[in-house]
Write an enzyme that holds these catalytic residues in place. Structure first.
Site, short mmCIF file in Angstrom:
data_model
loop_
_atom_site.label_atom_id
_atom_site.label_comp_id
_atom_site.label_asym_id
_atom_site.label_seq_id
_atom_site.Cartn_x
_atom_site.Cartn_y
_atom_site.Cartn_z
CB SER A 282 0.21 13.22 22.82
OG SER A 282 -0.18 12.20 23.53
CE LYS B 51 1.79 16.94 26.79
NZ LYS B 51 1.93 15.88 25.61
CB SER C 275 -1.22 13.59 26.42
OG SER C 275 0.09 13.75 25.85
#
Lengths: 482, 524
Positions: free
Chosen positions: B213, B78, B189
């Site tokens: 997330s 990420k 997210s």
């Protein structure tokens, strides 16, 4: 201290916030070095530059220094304290917040005893001491349109030491700062060097009618010498009285001290004051101390100025004033004790506070830089005590010691200053003087007692000052009366 | 040879150990998969050269008998993790071009254990979002989005001698083109992580979870997402969103993979004061398959008005799956649940407003000059931050302001302790808690965007876990009527990821979720 105004007496009320840089090799949260005078931006860890994802880790030694300082200020040590973020934007504050302590500081209430010039003392309350990180330095004078930022200082540990509004004159404020600085230096927690910025002061001033309620205060920021602090107070006091006497009101505001004009000027008003949006720093857990650890630090505290002063008065029978002067710096006190050891403590005190301090003052040197060591000054006092030299000669010898760095014994030997205690030699000198001044002898004997001094002077002149004054007196008395 | 992109990480580790294929081979297949999956916009940066270099090093270690527990596994990272020498932006314009000179602890741990990084994964800007639509680099498409596959013959582009040469090589190359008929969000997210794992272009990915997330996008794409206990993984080197809530975790295709990967990610880090000094267990060893006697709490407050019936049914099915394996369902109450979202949307923006203050254009990242320092700040931050980030900075600044602090921030902290107490109480009566992961399946890009509150509701089942610092995992359990994945969430006691993973694996086995997304890297 009351100040006479047009409409009556006023009293000034002063509280000080001192930012004292913690003596530590590493910063409060980043581990970067803290040495003074390094090239710009060479002592900057990733955290200090506010890089993404960097986290603070508390420096245990800085905490220990804060606890030590708290103990030195006879203050409450809070075993549970919290670090908060004080949020504001500035180019030299890379994180956008300063990590500080707001509602739960590491040290609570304490006190400082002031030694006032008249020998009296007065206690000023300490409200709190908290740990916080310093910001970097903005350099506005390096480029016509740009500001440069040096982050070496960013993240350095500071102790903010807040006093109660207990001071009533610029002199008391100065005494407070001197005493606080002495305590910090004794403890080894801050070098107290205001010129280098390792001790900075915010000055809170208000005025009121004697005994009345507190007036509105102003805060003058970052005043960096004791002299400036006194000037800022003086100026603020007069400014505020003038406003109040002409019917105005004082604005609660932040002011700056102008080091050129020696005045203060408004920096920002209460309305413009920052909303710092304090909240507990979620990157740091509450700081929890072990009472045993605090006790351990307490057991290693050095003798502090107040205790040392009391001991000097007790042990050496010094006056409060002399003791106070000697303990103001730990190095002076140590020097004195080395000189006084095995000698007359009062004479030692007179020499250290008189001749030595006077000479250092003239030379602009600190006690650490003294050209005459404590051992050598002691040697001089020994020659005085065993009548090898007279008091007057001793002063000359001391001057030569300052000059040459040689020991008193060497100087006395080299210059043949050894005191004449041979009665025969003194008698011969006296006989010579009396013979050469037969008229004055007659006058003396007819009642002009004052001429005795004249004869002493003549004898000392004959002996180049080396004759033992007591013997001269004694023999001269006998011969004149004879 | 089997399609290597279809393997779980655990299977791949076995294959690597048996020398069925090398880490370089495994990586090359995945590099091609990453390229093929570009229509998903899952990657912000692809790092094939780095991946191959790491894969070669991995093969060398294995040859020396020094392979680590995650050696040779191609993963995505990420973009919230700072990676040394590789642009790390948190998918924000304000950090565009920022190349960290340091490696986050979690990625460093993964590399220590042999992971191979294929690239940096797209995400909601600064991890603020539940649909991966706030990224500066554009939205990520859920590989479960419906679409059609058309085949074209590729025309020769070359001319002259080159064209002759190409023609001489034989057949025209067919080109397959996937057209989405409706683009769905992957959740957020960690939307890029979720999409990349689901589309089989990485075997696993790192995610971070501040309010859901990891778990919500895992649910939206039919994979496993584990948010460990707060303090289990170091936050050092991860761009901070809300420091008291942020936690990194694995996003994988199986529970076993999550267990294996977490072991490589976790561990005490003296550089993170909130990291906890506890030994990291062999989580995979806890996957015994035996959940007999396990008490599974069913919180009555999670049965929300207006929740789709199919979510409710899935939840009941999940309870049944665990019961059939010997677990004991227990009704529990988490009375402060209804305050969780408002609490979260005070605490998280408050911390974010302060954490994001450092992006000021002074030292790194984007700067838009101005006539004064203040002007430069305003220009830089207005241009650098997207609308959602600006919204949360404003909310956070407001709730911390003088006069509002007590009413909002302080109150929220008090409610937060109550929420934590709810769980403490509940865990006296149960060992894990089962809930839906999210109140819906994946929705279309562009939906739920008019009203931010509607978007925030996505986190309703997941934020409580962050507020209480607990471990939570989303497991794919079934499909919606629209054939979209639905997940269930299991919540565990602090630092009891072992029990949590054991229960999750039992649920996974019973659910037997084997559906594949219509868009997959290897299939195109």
């Amino acid at each position: 201290m009351l100040i006479k105004g047009e409409t009556g007496d006023w009293e000034v009320v002063i509280g000080l916030e001192v930012h004292a840089q913690v003596i530590s090799n590493a910063k409060l949260f980043s581990g970067a070095a803290t040495a003074f005078g390094a090239d710009p931006n060479t002592q900057v860890a990733l955290l200090d530059a506010g890089l993404p994802g960097m986290l603070p880790v508390i420096n245990r030694y800085c905490v220990e220094q804060a606890v030590r300082t708290g103990l030195g200020l006879k203050a409450q040590i809070n075993l549970h304290s919290v670090f908060d973020r004080k949020n504001y934007f500035y180019a030299d504050l890379p994180l956008g917040y300063q990590i500080s302590q707001y509602t739960q500081p590491i040290v609570g209430k304490g006190s400082i005893v002031l030694d006032l010039p008249d020998g009296s003392s007065r206690t000023v309350g300490i409200t709190r001491l908290h740990l916080e990180m310093d910001a970097g330095k903005s350099l506005h004078d390096q480029h016509p349109s740009k500001t440069y930022v040096d982050l070496n200082r960013a993240g350095v540990a500071l102790m903010e030491i807040v006093s109660e509004p207990d001071m009533r004159s610029p002199e008391e404020a100065a005494a407070y700062l001197r005493k606080l600085r002495a305590i910090l230096r004794y403890l080894g927690t801050c070098d107290g060097n205001m010129e280098e910025g390792s001790m900075r002061c915010d000055v809170n001033v208000s005025v009121r009618r004697p005994g009345g309620p507190f007036g509105t205060r102003t805060e003058t920021k970052n005043v960096n010498s004791i002299r400036y602090v006194m000037m800022a107070i003086e100026y603020e006091t007069n400014r505020q009285i003038e406003i109040l006497e002409s019917g105005g009101t004082i604005d609660q505001e932040t002011r700056l001290f102008d080091t050129v004009k020696f005045t203060t000027r408004s920096m920002r008003s209460k309305e413009e004051a920052h909303d710092y949006r304090y909240f507990p720093d979620p990157d740091l857990l509450p700081l929890v101390l072990d009472q045993a650890w605090v006790d351990e630090i307490r057991s290693t505290l050095p003798e502090l100025p107040d205790e040392k002063k009391a001991r000097f008065m007790e042990q050496y029978k010094l006056s409060a004033y002399d003791a106070g002067v000697l303990v103001a710096e730990k190095a002076s006190a140590d020097y004195y004790e080395a000189v006084a050891k095995g000698r007359d403590p009062k004479i030692a005190s007179n020499w250290v506070t008189g001749e030595l301090f006077g000479a250092l003052n003239r030379l602009g040197k600190s006690i650490e830089e003294s050209p005459v060591s404590a051992a050598d000054l002691g040697g001089l006092l020994d020659l005085l005590a065993d009548n090898t030299i007279s008091g007057r000669i001793a002063k000359d010898v001391f001057a030569a010691m300052l000059e040459t760095g040689k020991s008193a014994a060497v100087i006395v030997e080299e210059q043949g200053l050894r005191q004449v205690t041979d009665t025969g030699a003194i008698e011969a000198a006296i006989d010579g003087v009396l013979a050469a001044n037969a008229d004055k002898v007659a006058e003396f004997r007819s009642g002009k007692d004052k001429l005795f001094g004249f004869f002493v002077g003549q004898v000392m002149k004959q002996t180049q000052g080396k004759a033992n004054p007591a013997l001269v007196n004694e023999i001269l008395q006998a011969k004149l009366k004879g | 040879m089997t399609d290597l992109t279809r393997l779980s990480a655990a299977e791949a580790l076995d294959g690597l150990a048996r020398k069925d294929y090398s880490a370089v081979e495994l990586t090359e297949v995945h590099i091609r998969a990453v390229e093929a999956a570009r229509p998903l916009n899952a990657f912000v940066v692809e790092t094939p050269e780095l991946a191959l270099e790491q894969a070669r090093a991995s093969d060398a270690r294995r040859a020396r008998g020094e392979a680590g527990p995650f050696d040779g596994i191609p993963i995505g990272v990420k973009d919230l993790f700072c990676t040394k020498g590789v642009q790390s932006t948190a998918s924000s314009r304000i950090l565009e071009g920022f190349v960290p000179p340091y490696e986050s602890t979690v990625t460093a741990n993964l590399f220590r254990d042999g992971a191979v990084m294929l690239g940096k994964l797209n995400m909601d800007e600064f991890a603020m979002g539940s649909a991966n639509i706030t990224s500066h680099f554009g939205p990520v498409v859920n590989p479960w989005s419906p679409g059609t596959l058309a085949q074209h013959d590729e025309a020769f582009a070359a001319e002259g001698a080159a064209a002759e040469l190409v023609a001489g090589m034989g057949q025209p190359r067919p080109r397959q083109e996937w057209t989405f008929t409706r683009k769905l969000v992957p959740g957020g997210s960690s939307g890029g992580s979720a999409a990349a794992v689901a589309a089989r272009c990485v075997m696993a990915a790192t995610g971070t979870d501040t309010g859901g997330s990891i778990r919500q996008p895992a649910g939206f794409v039919g994979i496993v997402g584990l948010k460990p206990t707060y303090g289990r993984c170091s936050r050092w080197g991860i761009v901070a969103f809300a420091s008291s809530l942020d936690q990194a975790g694995p996003m994988t295709r199986t529970v076993r993979d999550a267990a294996v990967m977490l072991r490589s990610m976790a561990g005490f880090d003296p550089k993170d004061s909130t990291s906890v000094d506890m030994p990291v267990p062999d989580f995979a060893a806890a996957l015994t398959g035996d959940i007999r006697g396990l008490r599974v709490g069913i919180p009555r407050e999670y049965r929300m008005d207006g929740m789709p019936a199919e979510i409710d049914r899935l939840w009941e099915k999940g309870v049944e799956m665990l019961r059939r394996q010997g677990a004991e369902p227990v009704d529990i109450s988490l009375p402060h649940t209804k305050y969780a979202l408002p609490t979260y949307y005070i605490v998280a923006p408050a911390e974010a407003s302060s954490n994001l203050a450092r992006y000021d254009g002074v030292r790194y990242g984007q700067r838009i000059d101005g006539t004064s320092l203040k002007d430069m700040y305003e220009n830089t931050r207005a241009a650098g931050f997207g609308a959602e980030v600006r919204r949360r900075i404003l909310i956070g600044t407001y709730v911390l302001s003088a006069g509002y602090y007590d009413a909002y921030y302080l109150k929220a902290q008090k409610v937060r302790s109550r929420i934590k107490q709810d769980f403490d109480e509940a865990f006296k009566r149960c060992d894990v808690i089962l809930t839906p992961t999210a109140p819906s399946a994946a929705f279309g890009i562009g939906e739920n965007t008019d009203d931010p509150i509607q978007m925030y509701l996505n986190d309703v089942f997941t934020v409580t876990v962050n507020l209480a610092g607990l471990p939570g995992i989303s497991v794919p359990v079934g499909l919606s009527a629209d054939r979209l994945p639905l997940g269930l969430q299991l919540i565990g006691r602090p630092f009891d990821e072992e029990t949590l993973l054991r229960a999750a694996e039992a649920l996974e086995r019973a659910a037997g979720f084997e559906a594949l997304p219509p868009f997959m890297a290897g299939a195109v």
